[in-house]
Design an enzyme around this catalytic site. Sequence first.
Site, PDB file in Angstrom:
ATOM      1  NE  ARG A  90      37.724 -21.916 -23.851  1.00 46.00           N
ATOM      2  CZ  ARG A  90      37.330 -21.957 -22.710  1.00 46.00           C
ATOM      3  NH1 ARG A  90      37.004 -21.599 -21.369  1.00 46.00           N
ATOM      4  NH2 ARG A  90      36.427 -23.171 -23.181  1.00 46.00           N
ATOM      5  CB  THR A 347      32.632 -20.447 -14.532  1.00 49.04           C
ATOM      6  OG1 THR A 347      33.312 -21.688 -14.775  1.00 49.04           O
ATOM      7  CG2 THR A 347      32.196 -19.574 -15.764  1.00 49.04           C
ATOM      8  CG  ASP A 389      36.009 -26.593 -20.844  1.00 48.00           C
ATOM      9  OD1 ASP A 389      35.147 -27.000 -21.086  1.00 48.00           O
ATOM     10  OD2 ASP A 389      36.076 -25.281 -21.181  1.00 48.00           O
ATOM     11  CB  SER A 418      33.976 -22.094 -23.859  1.00 45.14           C
ATOM     12  OG  SER A 418      33.447 -21.100 -23.114  1.00 45.14           O
ATOM     13  CB  SER A 419      29.522 -23.633 -22.763  1.00 49.14           C
ATOM     14  OG  SER A 419      29.006 -25.260 -22.859  1.00 49.14           O
ATOM     15  N   GLY A 438      28.161 -21.954 -15.431  1.00 51.62           N
ATOM     16  CA  GLY A 438      27.703 -23.553 -15.294  1.00 51.62           C
ATOM     17  C   GLY A 438      27.949 -24.939 -16.003  1.00 51.62           C
TER      18      GLY A 438
HETATM   19  O1  DON Z   1      34.159 -22.933 -21.181  1.00 52.26           O
HETATM   20  C1  DON Z   1      33.037 -23.299 -20.290  1.00 52.26           C
HETATM   21  O2  DON Z   1      33.181 -24.146 -20.903  1.00 52.26           O
HETATM   22  C2  DON Z   1      33.849 -23.960 -19.312  1.00 52.26           C
HETATM   23  N1  DON Z   1      34.847 -23.798 -19.225  1.00 52.26           N
HETATM   24  C3  DON Z   1      32.989 -23.169 -18.070  1.00 52.26           C
HETATM   25  C4  DON Z   1      33.123 -24.077 -16.551  1.00 52.26           C
HETATM   26  C5  DON Z   1      31.681 -23.691 -15.734  1.00 52.26           C
HETATM   27  O3  DON Z   1      31.277 -22.755 -15.887  1.00 52.26           O
HETATM   28  C6  DON Z   1      31.703 -24.147 -13.995  1.00 52.26           C
HETATM   29  N2  DON Z   1      30.922 -23.456 -13.654  1.00 52.26           N
HETATM   30  N3  DON Z   1      30.044 -24.527 -12.944  1.00 52.26           N
END
Ligand code: DON
Length: 538
Positions: A90, A347, A389, A418-419, A438
């Site tokens: 990350r 992503t 984020d 993060s998700s 997502g």
């Molecule tokens: O880490 C995360 O939760 C986000 N940066 C993920 C971004 C993502 O999945 C974008 N897609 N739609």
Amino acid sequence: MLFRFLLLLLICAPSALSAAPYQAMVVAAQKSAAEAGMAMLEKSGNAFDAAAATALALGVVEPGSSGIGGGGFFLLYIAREDRYVMIDARETSPKLAGNGEVFEQQSSIDGPQSAGVPGLAAGVDHLIETYGRLNRNVITQPAIDLASNGFAVGPRLRSMLEWRSSAFSDMARTTFLAGDTIRQPALADTLRRFARGGRDDFYRGETAGRLVADMKRDGGLIRESDLATYRVIEREPIIFDYRGFQFVSAALPSSGGMTLANVFGQLQDDNLKVLNQSDRIHLLVEAMKRAYRDRNAHMGDSDFVEIPDLLNPKRLQQQRAGIRMEHATPSSEIGNSSDAIGPGTDTTHFSVIDAEGNMVSATLSINYAFGSGYLSPSTGILLNDEMDDFATRPGKPNAFGLVQGSANAVAPGKRMLSSMTPTFVIGPDRTFIVGTPGGSRIISMVLLASLGFMLDETAAAEWVNAPRYHHQFLPDEIQHEQGAFNPDVANELQKRGHKLKLMKRRYGNMHAILIERETGKLTGIPDARGEGVAIRQE
Ligand code: DON
């Protein structure tokens, strides 16, 4: 007594180990990237070599989604040791971002200042060195070829470009909007240096020097010492049981595993199989609402902040007890999620298994589509905008509508929450490798697909392709894809007080593998929403 109980648990817990040899498989968002992974398996590499090559190639052919200007999480199963580990690549916050004051004036989404210190190069290098069999030159070659020879722009990328190009720097515009083929010669050179020098080049060598010079000139915050001190971290995944299934999922700084464990912990005593559709959806949404509230209010980088015992079974039982079947609980009655400080096309996710049963579930990101939109001219690296984020603006939603608390405030060197939820679900005789892009909806997508796998009421492709729904505490609404609810269910949910919000576009791009451990049969499940493929070793 306790020891005997634990022993019993160990004996009864399903293990991903299997007697059967497998055909290898790679399922990824673009064919050329899956082929890059498969080429490593053909050269007698293992799943980890394949994952490294796929990750690097995806960064080239899906430039809007991930790349060495970003980061991510690799969840590994190392078959010969029967061991799981998460590689945390990350991004971290640059020192100059301080406590996030810069984002009072400047965007955390567009422009070089929105970039965290990239982690992917360190993550891939660590993966190769620690777990792979092939050398970095071989593994990087497909990505170098794709960057220098170019690739054709597909419909998905074209629509992302149309949507996001207003945020592009000059160099990003020149590179990505030149025509039907995208060539990235500067990135190819950076990848060549990476092939030779690995993370030393990227974080301390020529690439580092070039990147920082660009940052200084163009208003970015990343400096030499941010790069030199970047560390990839191996973490214990989040592991929990749910009614005979074992989940292995992402640990902090991803909220994915803990949020899944929170939902399933609340529902430990509910037999979802016997509930009618409206009751099942109501219950899941209510559990999601409470779990996302915990996520948004309390989670952050656990190396920087103390995380309360959110998964305490008593606490989860109390949360369950607060759910009323006849009526939705308004989020405002549950609490708030920013206490202390006042669409899924980007992503990427891919899944790999090799003949020995080694597995990789990897979700990689530059955050928003095309990240910050800033392409460093001298390296060809498109930088992420993961700073968004963090909870950069007190009480205000981020790009994914998440309203988050002080646990996820900006601090130098800290990883933003993060998700991303790369996951293995291990059942009595089958294993499911799953994950998706997502944003905040990643966790609920993995939840719904895992439920499909566990309840097994539909064909495997349906677990991935069925229309999705989601609740993230705030906004207090069920976001859903077209067709997620039939009219009777929609009426019933509204009667119970739920607000339904139809999303304009379908979301997510899940790439999963179903493994039948006795026979070794594999089913690759690319998301019909995207352009992904499953490739099986012949
Ligand atoms: O880490 C995360 O939760 C986000 N940066 C993920 C971004 C993502 O999945 C974008 N897609 N739609």
